[in-house]
Design an enzyme around this catalytic site. Structure first.
Site, short mmCIF file in Angstrom:
data_model
loop_
_atom_site.label_atom_id
_atom_site.label_comp_id
_atom_site.label_asym_id
_atom_site.label_seq_id
_atom_site.Cartn_x
_atom_site.Cartn_y
_atom_site.Cartn_z
N TYR A 183 30.63 -64.15 35.19
CA TYR A 183 29.67 -63.19 34.61
C TYR A 183 28.25 -63.73 34.77
CZ TYR A 183 27.60 -60.00 31.15
OH TYR A 183 26.83 -59.05 30.52
N SER B 261 21.57 -59.27 32.33
CA SER B 261 21.94 -59.72 30.98
C SER B 261 21.03 -60.89 30.63
CB SER B 261 23.38 -60.19 30.93
OG SER B 261 23.63 -60.85 29.69
N1 LIG Z 1 27.17 -55.28 25.43
C1 LIG Z 1 26.45 -56.36 25.59
O1 LIG Z 1 26.31 -57.18 24.66
C2 LIG Z 1 25.74 -56.61 26.90
C3 LIG Z 1 24.77 -57.62 26.95
C4 LIG Z 1 24.10 -57.85 28.14
C5 LIG Z 1 24.39 -57.08 29.26
N2 LIG Z 1 25.34 -56.10 29.18
C6 LIG Z 1 25.58 -55.31 30.39
O2 LIG Z 1 25.37 -53.93 30.11
C7 LIG Z 1 26.12 -53.14 31.02
C8 LIG Z 1 26.84 -52.02 30.27
O3 LIG Z 1 27.86 -52.59 29.45
P1 LIG Z 1 28.17 -52.02 27.98
O4 LIG Z 1 27.59 -52.97 27.02
O5 LIG Z 1 27.79 -50.58 27.90
O6 LIG Z 1 29.77 -52.22 27.93
P2 LIG Z 1 30.96 -51.14 28.03
O7 LIG Z 1 32.19 -51.94 28.28
O8 LIG Z 1 30.95 -50.24 26.86
O9 LIG Z 1 30.59 -50.26 29.31
C9 LIG Z 1 30.80 -50.68 30.63
C10 LIG Z 1 31.23 -49.46 31.43
O10 LIG Z 1 31.39 -49.85 32.80
C11 LIG Z 1 32.61 -49.29 33.29
N3 LIG Z 1 33.10 -50.09 34.41
C12 LIG Z 1 33.62 -51.35 34.36
N4 LIG Z 1 34.01 -51.75 35.57
C13 LIG Z 1 33.71 -50.74 36.43
C14 LIG Z 1 33.86 -50.56 37.82
N5 LIG Z 1 34.46 -51.50 38.59
N6 LIG Z 1 33.43 -49.42 38.38
C15 LIG Z 1 32.86 -48.45 37.62
N7 LIG Z 1 32.71 -48.54 36.29
C16 LIG Z 1 33.13 -49.69 35.70
C17 LIG Z 1 33.53 -49.28 32.07
O11 LIG Z 1 34.63 -48.39 32.23
C18 LIG Z 1 32.57 -48.88 30.98
O12 LIG Z 1 32.46 -47.49 30.85
C19 LIG Z 1 27.03 -54.11 31.77
O13 LIG Z 1 26.49 -54.38 33.04
C20 LIG Z 1 26.99 -55.36 30.90
O14 LIG Z 1 27.28 -56.53 31.63
C21 LIG Z 1 26.01 -55.86 28.04
#
Ligand SMILES: NC(=O)c1ccc[n+]([C@@H]2O[C@H](COP(=O)([O-])OP(=O)(O)OC[C@H]3O[C@@H](n4cnc5c(N)ncnc54)[C@H](O)[C@@H]3O)[C@@H](O)[C@H]2O)c1
Length: 286
Positions: A170, A149
């Protein structure tokens, strides 16, 4: 011909958001997909995680691209679940070449201190567990991609005390992912296995559109909603956007997975519309 014909990719957090987008994008380039997700909630994470129906939808979308998909419930905190789910996928699909350790939570808001540990468990230990479970199936030419991130690359990301224990966990986890990718890339280079990170800024998924995140961007309001936060989301990115789309991150993942990046390893690839620029050493030293 696709860039990933004949390859198999495992993706964690594949039921929705960026994980689903990566599954479809890799499939569109010819890869078969092992799609894993917890399909359940985690109590310190105040927004709902994905469901089995979401994971089924990912499978449907991959199959629509003409590729195979083995979808399983697996919690990245549980090495045995991961090992079994990956072995099932490898047996059915015939190999493993790409690992996308993407699953994540962001337990912001008024949460117990345990949220720190839960964030680290999913966002850092979960990445290490995923790579460890996949590694025995990998060989020369494989590509490992971990989702970090931009919060890990900037001062005052989510480690502001006002953001609570979950935000601190986080940031700690994502910084750990950055270091893990750096060091693992060097360790696996002699085997010609590449290891890279993608670092998204605000991305248009359920994680961003959560009450805890709205409050981060609008601390002045008691219970901000999407409309309240939308304008404030622009403040994160020097480029004039409130967020990037999952497909923007998938473009980077496809590149890193493919032979276009065959000598790219140890890269911390920001897809952040400029968010981290003011925090880079060169800029800070001016
Ligand atoms: N959305 C943002 O603004 C953002 C910014 C920077 C980084 N990220 C990172 O991107 C990645 C994807 O997140 P996203 O934005 O698609 O959010 P999201 O919440 O839509 O997707 C996350 C997915 O991970 C799954 N998950 C959570 N805990 C889990 C576990 N213990 N085991 C297996 N699956 C699990 C959830 O069920 C979900 O499907 C993450 O690592 C997040 O930290 C997101």
């Amino acid at each position: 011909m696709g860039k990933l014909d004949g390859k198999v990719a495992v993706i964690t957090g594949a039921a929705r958001g960026q994980g689903r987008s990566h599954a479809v994008a890799l499939a569109a380039q010819g890869a078969d997909i092992i799609a894993l997700d917890i399909c359940a909630d985690i109590d310190t994470n105040l927004y709902a995680l994905a469901s089995w129906d979401d994971l089924e939808e990912t499978r449907r979308l991959v199959e629509k691209e003409g590729r195979r998909c083995v979808a399983s419930v697996a919690d990245v905190r549980e090495p045995t679940q991961l090992r079994q789910a990956i072995e099932k996928g490898v047996t059915e699909l015939g190999g493993l070449h790409i690992v996308v350790a993407n699953a994540g939570i962001c337990p912001l808001g008024d949460v117990p201190r345990k949220a720190f540990l839960d964030a680290v468990d999913v966002d850092l230990v979960g990445v290490i567990n995923t790579v460890s479970a996949a590694y025995p199936h990998l060989s020369s030419g494989a590509s490992i991609i971990a989702t970090g991130s931009v919060a890990a690359l900037m001062k005052g990301g989510t480690d502001n005390p006002a953001l609570g224990a979950g935000g601190a966990g986080y940031t700690h986890a994502k910084k750990g992912v950055t270091q893990f990718v750096h060091d693992l890339a060097l360790a696996l280079a002699p085997e010609s296995i590449r290891v890279n990170a993608v670092h998204p800024t605000n991305c248009n998924t359920a994680m961003l559109h959560s009450d805890g995140m709205y409050k981060v961007f609008r601390p002045d309001l008691e219970s901000p909603g999407r409309e309240d936060a939308e304008g404030a989301f622009y403040s994160n990115q020097p480029m004039p956007v409130p967020w990037v789309e999952p497909a923007d991150i998938s473009n980077a993942v496809v590149f890193l997975a493919s032979d276009d990046a065959k000598f790219v390893t140890g890269l911390q690839m920001k897809v952040d519309a400029g968010t981290a620029i003011p925090h880079t050493q060169a800029y800070a030293n001016r």
